[in-house]
Write a protein that holds these residues in place. Structure first.
Motif, mmCIF file in Angstrom:
data_model
loop_
_atom_site.group_PDB
_atom_site.id
_atom_site.type_symbol
_atom_site.label_atom_id
_atom_site.label_comp_id
_atom_site.label_asym_id
_atom_site.label_seq_id
_atom_site.Cartn_x
_atom_site.Cartn_y
_atom_site.Cartn_z
ATOM 1 N N VAL B 103 0.380 -0.889 -0.259
ATOM 2 C CA VAL B 103 0.161 0.027 0.326
ATOM 3 C C VAL B 103 0.949 0.643 -0.143
ATOM 4 C CG1 VAL B 103 -1.984 -0.729 1.138
ATOM 5 C CG2 VAL B 103 -0.535 -0.370 2.924
ATOM 6 N N ARG B 104 0.584 1.838 -0.751
ATOM 7 C CA ARG B 104 1.182 3.486 -0.010
ATOM 8 C C ARG B 104 0.715 4.783 0.707
ATOM 9 N NH1 ARG B 104 0.501 8.168 -4.196
ATOM 10 N NH2 ARG B 104 2.115 8.569 -3.116
ATOM 11 N N ASP B 105 1.728 3.973 1.891
ATOM 12 C CA ASP B 105 2.373 4.713 2.934
ATOM 13 C C ASP B 105 3.004 6.374 3.338
ATOM 14 O OD1 ASP B 105 2.004 5.349 5.942
ATOM 15 O OD2 ASP B 105 2.925 3.285 6.601
ATOM 16 N N PRO B 106 2.055 6.555 2.952
ATOM 17 C CA PRO B 106 3.203 8.722 3.299
ATOM 18 C C PRO B 106 3.836 9.031 4.451
ATOM 19 C CG PRO B 106 0.695 8.898 3.829
ATOM 20 C CD PRO B 106 0.727 7.625 3.507
ATOM 21 N N GLU B 107 3.836 8.355 5.442
ATOM 22 C CA GLU B 107 4.546 8.345 6.582
ATOM 23 C C GLU B 107 5.583 7.022 6.375
ATOM 24 O OE1 GLU B 107 2.431 9.186 10.051
ATOM 25 O OE2 GLU B 107 1.023 7.550 9.505
ATOM 26 N N ARG B 350 9.102 8.093 11.871
ATOM 27 C CA ARG B 350 7.643 8.729 11.596
ATOM 28 C C ARG B 350 7.124 9.925 12.347
ATOM 29 N NH1 ARG B 350 1.454 5.687 11.559
ATOM 30 N NH2 ARG B 350 1.636 4.893 13.369
#
Lengths: 527, 519
Positions: B103-107, B350
């Motif tokens: 998945v795209r996890d911005p963190e 993060r």
């Protein structure tokens, strides 16, 4: 190349497993009983935090467990469990045989040492007895799963989008929401049970769940809340909600947004003050779900009643010795009836337990009189009574324990609004939060999501961080109203056993009224 | 059990394959083999029983892959695993699952990178514990059972209460608990740490509870260790001895008391309240009462708590984390001041980039960096063991509690003069959520009334509930003993090397009065 693991695998191994449990196991010289449990699951899950995707997975689970009772001088149990993978398929029969042999060796060694210790310790050795199982009707049956949207057909990417969208919507409820975690899962599992007595039971289960956890902060106060929406059905329950006679949920998005709104509202509410004396308390079905779990369900598990959980989950105040117990005695108001029923729908539904016993309703309290316990074949052989099918494990590699199915308070005849309206001054507890129960379940403190003061039959001030504390028997004896609004809810995380097995099961009840002390936040003593 | 060399070879082979894939930006391969052997004990003198109820084990091995995948939409991060297959085919299946679930996890910023700290612990496991046979598993259980039975049989107090040796069984003598052995082997290799690292750990622990049930007297015994030769019947003997000492327990009235918390309650309070509050993810989600308090006082200046995963001989020690980083000492509370958090790589990264870091931790990123060293990224699960089929979470290892002015237990009892010694608590939960700090639990055994500076009488089991707030408790510590013991509580990952801790003004409520009249 290893073959793919699917739940269809059970069809191809059923006869081989049946043969191992009967013909092969019976070839062991001193074996009196053996069973094999195999579980195959296909599942998908997604998680999001604060509107961002965090995780998703599509995978299988595959494991087996063996129980053997054997011994030369004395009969004792031995167990073995193992997780499996696709690469094990070609040698599955060999691995199962090895598992049977290891469990047999352990049972034999155990029986030998039991006999030695029994001889050595005089009267203290007298209670070391042969391991026995109460007879049951041996069955062979296939039980299908029930769902509209087969978990195997769900597209993982769609689950990720849905879950992330719910998280975004929850985050948009209010600026005071500082954190949210949303997860969804859907799976199909199939359990195969075969015993040396000839049982062969193939049960399938669909299970879908959405979980919401939120943290709201307003100034110096905060509220952390979580809840689950779940059922033994397919993905349809998250998209459309559930509208059944005993189980009712809105669609998951609405469910999560409502919880978030509650957290925001509560973070701005005052803390509940504690009381030194009992007050009238009305508890809603969601709150009574946890009450039924903690003070009805756990103390009627016959393994803990017979002291087998003394070091872990504790004992039960309902039995001191085999001759000194509460069966047949009043333990609650005549308005209170409580039972466990695997035939009800929801997380606690199944047809056979993990030793092949046909599962059936067992009444614990009937009009205030204590009637009996949830049991297993082993504990029924010790205490008496027929097995009622409550021996369950969370994974085939683990040893089953006596677990709740759907353990509930039965519904009464009152209307919830009347039960509140009859109170001049008291409190209304809505939704369960966190429990802490005494070792033998003789006392409890359970916090509620929301507590309203009742004045002149009307709901008044809302409080956060509150609950009630009471002695179990006193609380049950003081129940003076039971509603007709019976509901079942899922409990996703009941811990028991060593190693800890975290189990999904069902609890519930109607609105009820009793008396208890209020337990609020610790304020004023902090300096 | 799969050899460590096989795990290392499989991890290297998988890594070479995965890193060569054109869509993989970075990756980490974790191969593990776990054995959990557990003998559950259930002896009851008044109810038919097996003595050793469950000699059992679970086994698993496999490979887990974390991969950062290049896609047209940017970098995605995923995890996949495959059980029971260390071949290249197994690695391909694990990678396929990681790609599918990515998945795209911005963190997400990177997989773990070296922290600059050296590894200090190697070759510390006990080979004998890796080769325990079925008979050895069963014998370990009977060893603690016979230890307890010998203690019961030898007790003149019990003989006197029963009237005769033959009648002793009617006192309701109970022994429950378990002996657990964990066998853990791991190998890890990643883009940022491309040399395969291996770790082997073993441990053995006994956790027993004994009762003289007719007198509602309960006692505990436990032992922790890393070597099979060191395992004795100590836990069974201690449990039985403590149960006998608890005979004649008295009720205690509701009120506020100075309480000396024994080693088990200290461990329970840490496990359920303090350690979760010191975990990086709790700061990230704003769910700890220590929000905004890094570098500030959160407890009495007497109190120091640290986690040390590289302590030789301690039961929770490991050479490396399940992220391939060295274990070591992380100070959490030093002389009452919050100075650090338990964290893994992801949570540290993060939080250090979080726009709200000052609100969450109380300091800016530069000042927080030393408090967020990722020494606690473990993949504990399934009741122990380092699991190949999950990404790293955060767990403590060996937690050590120390006092600034340490005294002996006798000195502390004398100092308290009048109060309570609470030796075992149960169901210790943050009843109104962790951040509020309110907690409750009941006192279930091993406890005494302190009168005139000495232990005067046992406290009746299951007769008082503690209703208080753990932030208040930490602030009102008035004494800590110097002797610590590795202590376990049910279902915890960590071992707490716990002393006794005295706290003033602890609120108790008397409960379960109806049990006195129950027939």
């Amino acid at each position: 190349m290893a073959r793919k693991i699917t739940t269809d695998l059970v069809d191809s191994i059923k006869e081989m497993v049946h043969h191992l449990a009967t013909t092969h196991a019976r070839s062991f010289a001193h074996l009196t009983y053996a069973d094999l449990r195999i579980e195959v699951a296909e599942g998908k899950a997604a998680a999001a935090e604060n509107g961002s995707s965090k995780f998703s997975t599509e995978d299988y689970g595959f494991a087996f467990g063996v129980r053997v009772l054997a011994g030369e001088r004395m009969i004792a149990p031995g167990y073995f469990g193992r997780s499996l993978g696709a690469a094990d398929l070609d040698q599955l029969e060999k691995l199962l045989k090895e598992g049977l042999e290891k469990a047999y060796r352990r049972a034999m060694a155990n029986g030998e040492l039991k006999a030695t210790v029994r001889e050595k310790f005089g009267s203290l050795g007298d209670s070391l007895m042969d391991a026995r199982l109460h007879p049951i009707q041996v069955r062979q049956e296939v039980v299908p799963a029930e769902c509209e949207i087969d978990p195997r057909t769900m597209v993982l990417g769609e689950m990720v989008r849905y879950t992330t969208d719910v998280s975004k919507q929850v985050g948009g409820v209010h600026a005071h929401l500082k954190y949210n975690f949303i997860s969804t899962m859907t799976q199909l599992s199939r359990e195969l049970f075969a015993s040396s007595e000839g049982a062969l039971i193939d049960q399938a289960f669909a299970l879908t769940q959405g979980l919401c956890y939120v943290v709201a902060v307003a100034g110096e106060t905060s509220q952390e809340l979580y809840d689950v929406l779940g059922h033994q059905r397919g993905w349809e329950i998250l998209e459309r909600g559930v509208d059944e006679p005993f189980i009712k949920f809105p669609p998951f998005t609405e469910f999560a947004r409502v919880l978030a709104g509650e957290a925001v509202e509560l973070a701005a509410a005052p803390a509940l003050p504690s009381t030194d004396r009992e007050v009238a308390v009305v508890t809603d079905p969601h709150y009574n779900t946890l009450v039924s779990h903690e003070i009805i369900g756990h103390p009627v598990e016959l393994d803990r009643v017979l002291k087998m959980e003394t070091a872990y989950a504790g004992r039960s105040w309902l039995l001191r010795t085999l001759d000194e117990h509460q069966v047949g005695k009043p333990v609650a108001s005549p308005l209170v009836t409580a039972y466990s029923d695997p035939s009800l729908p929801g997380y606690g539904h199944y047809k056979y337990d993990h030793e092949g016993t046909p599962a059936r309703r067992v009444v614990h309290i009937e009009k205030g009189i204590f009637k009996g316990f949830m049991n297993s074949r082993q504990t029924a052989a010790i205490f008496g009574g027929d097995p009622n099918g409550h021996w369950k494990a969370t994974d085939a590699s683990l040893v089953p324990l006596i677990r709740m199915s759907n353990t509930v308070f039965a519904q009464g005849e009152g209307h919830a609004r009347d039960i509140i309206a009859e109170v001049d001054h008291g409190y209304y507890l809505v939704g369960h939060r966190i429990p802490s129960i005494a070792e033998s379940r003789e006392n409890f403190r359970i916090s509620a999501r929301k507590v309203y003061e009742i004045r002149n039959g009307q709901l008044d001030q809302l409080y956060r961080d509150g609950g009630i504390m009471a002695d179990t028997k006193d609380y049950l004896m003081k129940v003076d109203a039971v509603g007709s609004d019976f509901r079942l809810y899922p409990i996703p995380n009941c811990g028991k056993g060593q190693p800890m097995q975290t189990k999904k099961l069902g609890n519930g009840g109607p609105t009820m009224r009793s008396r208890a002390r209020l337990t609020g936040a610790v304020v004023g003593r902090m300096e | 059990m799969i050899a460590t060399s096989e795990l290392a070879k499989a991890a290297k082979q998988a890594f070479e394959y995965v890193k060569a894939q054109p869509d993989i930006q970075e990756c980490e391969v974790f191969a593990a083999a776990d054995g959990a052997l557990l003998t559950r004990v259930n002896y009851t003198s008044h109810i038919p029983c097996n003595g050793v109820e469950e000699p059992k084990s679970t086994e698993s091995y496999g490979i887990g892959i974390q991969a950062a995948v290049k896609t047209p939409d940017g970098i995605t991060i995923g995890f996949g695993s495959e059980p029971s297959d260390l071949t290249l085919e197994g690695a391909k299946r694990a990678l396929g699952k990681a790609r599918q679930g990515a998945v795209r996890d911005p963190e997400f910023h990177s997989l773990p990178r070296p922290t600059g700290e050296p590894r200090t612990l190697a070759d510390y496991h006990d080979p004998k514990l890796l080769h325990v046979q079925d008979e050895g598993l069963v014998e370990a259980g009977w060893k603690v059972v016979t230890g307890a039975l010998r203690t019961f049989m030898a007790s003149s107090r019990l003989a006197e209460l029963a009237g005769s040796e033959a009648a002793m069984k009617r006192l309701g003598l109970i022994l429950g608990g378990d002996v657990t052995m964990l066998q853990e082997r791991v190998a890890i290799v990643s883009t940022h740490m491309p040399t395969v690292q291996v770790d082997e750990s073993t441990l053995i622990m006994g956790f027993l509870t004994a009762m003289v049930e007719a007198r509602n007297a309960k006692g505990s015994g436990w032992s922790t260790g890393t070597r099979l030769d060191h395992f004795t019947d100590e836990a069974g003997v201690d449990a039985a001895t403590n149960a006998i000492q608890a005979i004649g327990g008295e009720r205690v009235r509701s009120g506020d008391y100075t309480v000396i918390f024994g080693k088990q309650p200290v461990t329970d309070i840490l496990n359920n309240l303090v350690l979760p509050a010191c975990t990086a993810s709790s700061f990230y989600s704003s769910s700890t009462p220590f929000v905004g308090k890094l570098g500030k006082p959160v407890a009495s200046p007497l109190l120091t708590i640290y986690d040390h995963g590289a302590m030789p001989g301690f039961m929770g020690s490991k050479g490396i984390t399940c992220e391939g980083l060295p274990t070591g000492r992380t100070d959490l509370i030093r002389n009452g001041v919050l100075v650090g958090c338990l964290t893994n790589w992801y949570e540290a990264q993060r939080l250090l980039r979080d726009a709200r870091i000052t609100e969450k931790l109380g300091v800016e990123a530069a000042a927080a960096r030393s408090a967020l060293l990722p020494r606690n990224g473990f993949r504990f699960g399934a009741g122990g063991g380092r699991q190949f089929d999950m990404p790293p979470g955060i767990a403590a290892s060996n937690v050590v509690v120390e006092g600034a002015e340490s005294s002996s237990l006798d000195e502390l009892i004398a100092k308290v003069r009048n109060g309570l010694y609470v030796g075992r608590i149960w169901y210790t939960y943050p009843i109104n959520g962790l951040r509020a700090g309110d907690f409750t639990c009941t006192v279930v055994g091993d406890s005494f009334i302190i009168k005139d500076g000495r232990l005067a009488a046992p406290i009746k089991a299951n007769a008082i509930r503690i209703n208080d707030n753990f932030i208040r408790l930490l602030a009102h510590i008035v004494g800590i003993t110097k002797d610590v013991k590795g202590t376990l509580v049910w279902a915890a990952d960590e071992v707490v090397y716990a002393p006794e801790v005295a706290v003033t003004g602890v609120h108790l409520d008397e409960i379960a009065g109806f049990m006195e009249d129950l027939t």
